[in-house]
Structures are given as structure tokens and as C-alpha cells.
Design an enzyme around this catalytic site. Structure first.
Site, PDB file in Angstrom:
ATOM      1  N   ASN A   8       0.963  -0.962   0.118  1.00 60.77           N
ATOM      2  CA  ASN A   8      -0.180  -0.070   0.103  1.00 60.77           C
ATOM      3  C   ASN A   8       0.734   1.240  -0.092  1.00 60.77           C
ATOM      4  O   ASN A   8       1.436   1.492   0.976  1.00 60.77           O
ATOM      5  CB  ASN A   8      -0.962   0.003   1.174  1.00 60.77           C
ATOM      6  N   LYS A  34       0.250   4.223  -0.298  1.00 63.35           N
ATOM      7  CA  LYS A  34      -0.370   5.465   0.200  1.00 63.35           C
ATOM      8  C   LYS A  34      -0.174   6.755  -0.498  1.00 63.35           C
ATOM      9  O   LYS A  34      -0.125   6.572  -1.826  1.00 63.35           O
ATOM     10  CB  LYS A  34       0.304   5.713   1.699  1.00 63.35           C
ATOM     11  N   GLU A  36      -5.061  -4.636  10.342  1.00 62.35           N
ATOM     12  CA  GLU A  36      -4.154  -3.620  10.796  1.00 62.35           C
ATOM     13  C   GLU A  36      -4.460  -2.999  12.019  1.00 62.35           C
ATOM     14  O   GLU A  36      -5.294  -1.910  12.085  1.00 62.35           O
ATOM     15  CB  GLU A  36      -4.419  -2.588   9.530  1.00 62.35           C
ATOM     16  N   SER A  74       3.673  -2.005  10.158  1.00 65.31           N
ATOM     17  CA  SER A  74       4.954  -2.111  10.471  1.00 65.31           C
ATOM     18  C   SER A  74       5.480  -3.458  10.111  1.00 65.31           C
ATOM     19  O   SER A  74       6.637  -3.914  10.783  1.00 65.31           O
ATOM     20  CB  SER A  74       5.401  -1.769  11.950  1.00 65.31           C
TER      21      SER A  74
END
Ligand code: 13P
Length: 255
Positions: free
Chosen positions: A13, A15, A170, A216
Site C-alpha cells: 500500500n 499510500k 491492521e 510495520s
């Protein structure tokens, strides 16, 4: 529950990172590094990078996703992008309900459900994000939070349609913080999500349902996480912007 029934999915991802030319460079570097993957490899990129991502990944084993889509087919929604637009481009996946959208852009469980509906109606595969905040974890309402988010998002989704849904667990407190859930903490919630799918649908559906972990995840901790019984790959933010690191995560999930 049988892990062998499921193929892991490693999804990046990106972002709000990478211009189209930067996206092209990243994909060029990434392609050979993941060419022998024994898991599904996806990159979810900003809308403006989709065209170049589709061109650069053509003929490779990398699948392309968007980071959101609107719930309406079209209309007066300035600044939004509709699922049929993504589909026509050739986009395969879409991330829905990311915690950053919930946190900064007013995304609610209801809009997550509506966006999921639109994505499925238009033949897109959904990576549905759920996760508790630190406050919710400390108040001991992690499972309740996950159950509410999951049940509302899947309202009206049939068992057949579930083939096109992945859930990414998540924990909000682990995103971009460098704080990863332990292998056991992550697996515990992923297992809970699988039991929810079994309750809402069937054991058969739950056994083949892909549940990722995200937060993370990196080249160093991926192997331990993806080895867990109920963790079928990951949704990766920061480390997906570094081809060598992302490739190591793909390698860990290919074992
Ligand atoms: P990080 O991997 O940067 O913590 O981000 C996780 C995430 O939000 C993926 O969607």
C-alpha cells in the site's frame, strides 16, 4: 483450519507516495525481484500512478490495486473515483476502509460497506481493512471492534462474493509506528476474524479465506508473522516503497 488451502497475498500500500515517474522506476526495480514468487503479489498505488503501474506490470506476476473507490457508479462527487472507472482501466484490487481513511477522511463502517458493495458489483477484489486503536485495545474491546467493523462491511456480501474479498487486520497502533503486533497478537486477531467468517458463512468459506496482517511489517519480521497459522500474507506500507525489502517479504510468504 488449514493454511495449505490458502495462497498468501503480499500487497503493498503505497499510500500518498510516488509520482508516476517514480512509480515506473520502483516497478522496474521490483519486477525481477519478485518474478519467482510463490504467493500473490499486489501493489496498491495512488490513482495517478495506476496507468503507469498497469503498463509496467503487464506480462508480470504483479497485480495492481487502487487505494479506495467511491460507492456510487458515477455522479456529482468532486474529487472521487468510481469502481467502474478502475475496472475499465484494468485495475484488479482495491483497498477499502484503511484506518487512515477512517481517521482523516470521515470513513465510517457504513461507507466502508457501501464502497465494498460497489467494488464487488464491478468485479474488483477488495482488500478490506479492519483494526483497533490503541485506546480500544487498552479498553479490552479489540474483538468487539473487529467484529463490528467486519460484520457491517460484509453486510449483504454473499458467500460466493467472498471469493473476491480479503481482510487485512491492521491494528491502528502498529501502522507507521515501527510497533508491530507480536506474531501471537496478530495471529490471535486473524484467527478471530476467521472464526467470524465461519459463523457468518461457513467453515468451508473460512478455511479458504485470506486474512492478512498489516502494521510495520518489514523484511525482518515478515517471516515470523506469515508463518502463523491464520496470517495469510500482509498489507505493507513503508516497506513496500523499498523494492529489496518488499521482495524479502514476498520471499518470506513464498516459503
Ligand atoms: P506500515 O507498514 O507503514 O506500518 O503501514 C501499514 C499499512 O497501513 C498498510 O496498509
Amino acid at each position: 483450519m488449514n493454511k495449505a488451502l490458502r495462497k498468501a497475498v503480499i500487497a503493498g500500500n503505497w499510500k500518498m507516495n510516488k509520482t508516476p515517474s517514480e512509480a515506473k522506476a520502483l516497478i522496474t526495480e521490483l519486477k525481477p525481484l519478485v518474478a519467482n514468487a510463490d504467493c500473490d503479489v499486489v501493489i496498491c498505488v495512488p490513482y495517478v500512478d495506476l496507468q503507469v503501474a498497469l503498463e509496467e506490470t503487464a506480462g508480470s506476476n504483479i497485480h495492481v490495486g487502487a487505494e479506495n473507490c467511491h460507492w456510487a457508479e458515477s455522479g456529482a462527487f468532486t474529487g472521487e473515483v468510481a469502481a467502474p472507472m478502475l475496472k475499465e482501466m484494468g485495475v484488479e484490487y482495491v483497498v477499502i476502509g484503511h484506518s487512515e481513511r477512517r481517521q482523516y477522511f470521515g470513513e465510517t463502517d457504513d461507507t466502508v460497506r457501501d464502497r465494498t458493495r460497489a467494488a464487488l458489483d464491478n468485479g474488483l477484489k477488495v482488500i478490506l481493512c479492519v483494526g483497533e486503536t490503541l485506546e480500544q485495545r487498552e479498553k479490552n474491546i479489540t474483538f468487539e471492534t473487529i467484529a463490528i467493523q467486519t460484520k457491517i462491511a460484509l453486510t449483504g456480501v454473499s458467500e460466493a462474493e467472498l471469493d473476491n474479498v480479503i481482510i487485512a487486520y491492521e491494528p491502528v497502533w502498529a501502522i507507521g509506528t515501527g510497533k508491530t503486533a507480536t506474531d501471537e497478537q496478530a495471529n490471535e486477531v486473524n484467527h478471530f476474524i476467521r472464526t467470524l467468517i465461519a459463523d457468518l458463512y461457513s467453515k468451508e468459506a473460512a478455511d479458504k479465506f485470506v486474512v492478512q496482517y498489516g502494521g510495520s511489517m518489514n523484511a525482518g519480521n515478515a517471516e515470523g508473522l506469515v508463518a502463523q497459522e491464520d496470517i495469510d500474507g500482509g498489507l505493507i506500507g513503508g516497506a513496500s516503497l523499498k523494492p529489496a525489502d518488499f521482495a524479502k517479504i514476498v520471499e518470506a510468504a513464498s516459503k
